[in-house]
Design a protein around this motif. Structure first.
Motif: not given
Length: 224
Positions: A9-14, A91-97, A184-193
């Motif tokens: 996930m951290l490697e993705l640029d969606l 694969d994860y990248a295709s799924y996330m796209k 978005g990324k910030k919400a997950i990073e702050k509240l989940i991770f």
């Protein structure tokens, strides 16, 4: 308790979704094959039929490989016709796209999502879940509240679930505002991770302390 971010996930640029006026509202449904049950699929079909604007469901089905995939695809198409696209296990990248190309998400029920919520919200989407009295039914509820999602997105009944889904589908401006402020990324990073992983140890220690205290009281009572 925090979740650990997957390295993939951290490697993705969606890519950001660029929705045209003529586009249908694209709805991501992430889940393994065991989560696609008749009640949930029938609800999806009703939402698709009752939506006041064109919709396109994208079922991202984990474990849908080999002979399982056409069985799942045929079942979904039997209920929803051309309003649904069924994706086999990717694969994860295709799924996330695919998720990043959608406008919102719907969580399966009664067995909801955990990783699926992280994936869809990370991609910038908001959605709807259904809660219930069993543990597997209300994990979604806890995650939605941690993310600050509105209470109306946490449905207690199937009818409430449909109403919330149709509200998100119909109201593009509200959907965008919610996504901009809550997803978005910030919400997950702050509240989940981020969190306090020591909570588990503290809770177990407290349980043991209470247990030992109860055993000691019983021993004293018996000694008398």
């Amino acid at each position: 308790m925090p979740y650990r971010p997957p390295a993939a996930m951290l490697e993705l640029d969606l890519p950001k979704r660029k929705r045209l006026k003529a586009d249908p509202v694209k709805i991501a449904v992430a889940g393994t094959t065991i989560k696609l049950n008749p009640g949930f699929l029938q609800t999806c079909a009703e939402i698709a039929n009752e939506a006041p604007v064109p919709v396109e469901f994208h079922f991202l089905v984990g474990q849908a490989t080999g002979l399982t995939f056409p069985q799942v695809r045929n079942l979904v198409h039997r209920l929803m016709g051309d309003k649904a696209v069924v994706h086999k296990h990717q694969d994860y990248a295709s799924y996330m796209k695919v998720i990043a190309g959608c406008d919102m998400f719907l969580n399966p029920f009664p067995f909801g999502n955990t990783n699926g919520i992280v994936d869809t919200v990370w991609a910038g989407l908001v959605g709807v879940c259904k809660t219930g009295r069993e543990v597997h039914e209300h994990i979604d509820e806890g995650m939605f509240r941690r993310l600050g999602f509105p209470e109306w997105t946490i449905a207690g009944t199937t009818q409430d679930y449909k109403a919330a889904a149709l509200r998100l589908i119909e109201n593009e401006s509200e959907r965008r505002d919610l996504a901009r402020t809550l997803a978005g990324k910030k919400a997950i990073e702050k509240l989940i991770f981020k969190g306090r992983p020591e909570i588990l140890g503290e809770r177990i220690q407290a349980l043991l302390k209470n247990l030992h205290g109860a055993q000691a009281r019983v021993a004293v009572t018996e000694a008398k």
